[in-house]
Design a protein around this motif. Sequence first.
Motif, PDB file in Angstrom:
ATOM      1  N   GLU A 247     -26.881 -59.441   4.178  1.00 46.13           N
ATOM      2  CA  GLU A 247     -27.288 -58.156   3.592  1.00 46.13           C
ATOM      3  C   GLU A 247     -26.595 -56.987   4.302  1.00 46.13           C
ATOM      4  N   LEU A 248     -26.394 -57.094   5.621  1.00 45.40           N
ATOM      5  CA  LEU A 248     -25.637 -56.032   6.294  1.00 45.40           C
ATOM      6  C   LEU A 248     -24.194 -56.029   5.773  1.00 45.40           C
ATOM      7  N   LEU A 249     -23.664 -57.219   5.516  1.00 39.63           N
ATOM      8  CA  LEU A 249     -22.320 -57.293   4.912  1.00 39.63           C
ATOM      9  C   LEU A 249     -22.311 -56.575   3.565  1.00 39.63           C
ATOM     10  N   ASN A 250     -23.382 -56.782   2.781  1.00 37.85           N
ATOM     11  CA  ASN A 250     -23.471 -56.101   1.478  1.00 37.85           C
ATOM     12  C   ASN A 250     -23.508 -54.587   1.650  1.00 37.85           C
ATOM     13  N   ALA A 251     -24.282 -54.140   2.614  1.00 37.23           N
ATOM     14  CA  ALA A 251     -24.378 -52.697   2.866  1.00 37.23           C
ATOM     15  C   ALA A 251     -23.004 -52.152   3.262  1.00 37.23           C
ATOM     16  N   GLU A 252     -22.292 -52.907   4.100  1.00 34.15           N
ATOM     17  CA  GLU A 252     -20.970 -52.449   4.538  1.00 34.15           C
ATOM     18  C   GLU A 252     -19.972 -52.469   3.381  1.00 34.15           C
ATOM     19  N   ALA A 253     -20.095 -53.480   2.512  1.00 34.79           N
ATOM     20  CA  ALA A 253     -19.194 -53.544   1.355  1.00 34.79           C
ATOM     21  C   ALA A 253     -19.419 -52.319   0.463  1.00 34.79           C
ATOM     22  N   TYR A 254     -20.680 -51.921   0.321  1.00 39.85           N
ATOM     23  CA  TYR A 254     -20.993 -50.722  -0.460  1.00 39.85           C
ATOM     24  C   TYR A 254     -20.348 -49.492   0.175  1.00 39.85           C
ATOM     25  N   VAL A 255     -20.481 -49.379   1.492  1.00 37.72           N
ATOM     26  CA  VAL A 255     -19.897 -48.246   2.212  1.00 37.72           C
ATOM     27  C   VAL A 255     -18.375 -48.217   2.023  1.00 37.72           C
ATOM     28  N   VAL A 256     -17.753 -49.385   2.144  1.00 39.36           N
ATOM     29  CA  VAL A 256     -16.292 -49.453   1.993  1.00 39.36           C
ATOM     30  C   VAL A 256     -15.872 -49.014   0.588  1.00 39.36           C
ATOM     31  N   THR A 257     -16.620 -49.450  -0.422  1.00 40.40           N
ATOM     32  CA  THR A 257     -16.318 -49.025  -1.800  1.00 40.40           C
ATOM     33  C   THR A 257     -16.361 -47.505  -1.915  1.00 40.40           C
ATOM     34  N   GLN A 258     -17.391 -46.901  -1.318  1.00 41.56           N
ATOM     35  CA  GLN A 258     -17.517 -45.433  -1.379  1.00 41.56           C
ATOM     36  C   GLN A 258     -16.346 -44.763  -0.653  1.00 41.56           C
ATOM     37  N   LEU A 259     -16.000 -45.292   0.526  1.00 42.28           N
ATOM     38  CA  LEU A 259     -14.933 -44.676   1.328  1.00 42.28           C
ATOM     39  C   LEU A 259     -13.602 -44.734   0.572  1.00 42.28           C
TER      40      LEU A 259
END
Length: 537
Positions: A53-65
């Motif tokens: 789930e932390l990986l998912n959160a980071e993937a979301y952040v990367v998409t935004q960046l």
Amino acid sequence: MTPRKLLLIPALLLAITALSQLAPTHFDGKTWWGYVKVLAADDMQGRETGSKELLNAEAYVVTQLKQEGLQPAGRNGYYQPVKFMSRQIVEQDSSLALVHDRKTEPLTLGDDAFFSSRVDLAPSVEAPLVFVGWGLSVPEKNYDDLVGLDLKGKVAVLINGSPSELPGALSAHYQPSAERWKALHKAGAIGTIGIPNPASMDIPWSRMSLNRTHVTMTLADPKFNDTDGAKLYVTFNPAKADILFAGSGHGWREIVDAAKQRKQLPRFPLAVSIKAKAKLEKHEIESNNVVAKLPGSDPQLKNEYVVLSAHIDHIGVGQPVNGDSIYNGAMDNASGSAVLLDIAASLNKSRDQPKRSILFLFVTAEEKGLLGSRYFTAYPTVNRKAIVADINTDMFLPILPLKVLTVWGLAESDMGDDARQVADARGIQVQADPEPQRNVFIRSDQYNFIRHGIPALMMGIAPDPNSPEQKQLFRDWLTHRYHAPSDDLDQPVDLSSAAQYEEVVRGLLIKVADQQQRPEWKSDSFFRRYAENPAGY
Ligand SMILES: [Zn+2]
């Protein structure tokens, strides 16, 4: 339009002009809350380090960046992988007991005391106890709680905190278990029993104890091991601590009363010894920091970096409180991660780009002991000497309108003056840490930058010092929501306060990025020493 209404317009215009100096111009709180809602949603399961789930959160952040046009600045694209060793205590195969007059008195794990699995607990330990007061050695002040005590092969019993005679920065520096342990280890101790100081407990014992079997982590690389030689680490319930002092000629009451007032404490051998059996389960785990870069606009200064950091991890799923077991970490620290995303978006839209490059750093494993930022500052993905500053944001608490801003590190570097100017311009009052005994300045990720000599600070919304009600509101938040499942999306949040906070962070970030001179430590700052002599790992 009626004449009556026309007459109102000049007054209205005046009011609008007056307000516009204070009103947020880049943020409305809504996009910020939108990010928080994603990162702190139940399906993120509390963003535990090492979890998918932390990986998912980071993937979301990367998409935004990516969407905001920021460049990858990790090792593997936007990611910087970090390896950890996780430890978990197996309580059914572990035990603690006190031995007094050859009588063994078993302790109840959770009620009386619990193991800290952050250190490599030895399978069994039997050792005499010595009360070492605050357990601090501060050579700068010729202060030494350990002097004259025989600690060879013994376990040191100490109270968390520091005496008021030690200046804030010094006591903050020497209190973390790593620094304290160094001196204790050198004196021959093999472990510690720490008693939380009831005067500065953020979380009541019942909740501290609730998650004692939770996974703890250290960085896998042994060169980061802070507790080398420690065989036993135990946290003791202050309400039960009297039994440690039986037969010693001193009572816990006398000691805790002095500790609450941060006075000098007596130090003496105890009449009881400890008997411990500990079983640990260990695993190797991997997680990531996320790093993105907004290149600077100045041909020279763009080779330098201002870091804007926030931890993205939280403590995952734990013991249920009121039927809820997901520790969402909405304020701690989806809120700060969302600030980074919001500022990245606002800078992308702005026409004048900052002169220095900005690094947006989302670190992992803050909750495990500032580990992601420790790894990043030990192995930065850009030249460390080119990092001029870190502005960290962690749990800034927009639960009240932003009128007073606490700046941790206000007096340490000239960034504190910059922060004051930015806040002043918005009519926001700035204060230094009102509760230095809580050690917030060294309790979040900015500390690892500081230890490498890089000026850093953190800011947070504060209650009005003259309002008992507001202070109570903050205390209640810590008692009931801090590191609890109720730090979630259902709590009351002041969106305009969050927007104001973002304005200040953005303003400071640009100011530091655009200034010709890089920030410097004040000549009388304790932390300046690291600029000359970095703390290493
Ligand atoms: Zn936290």
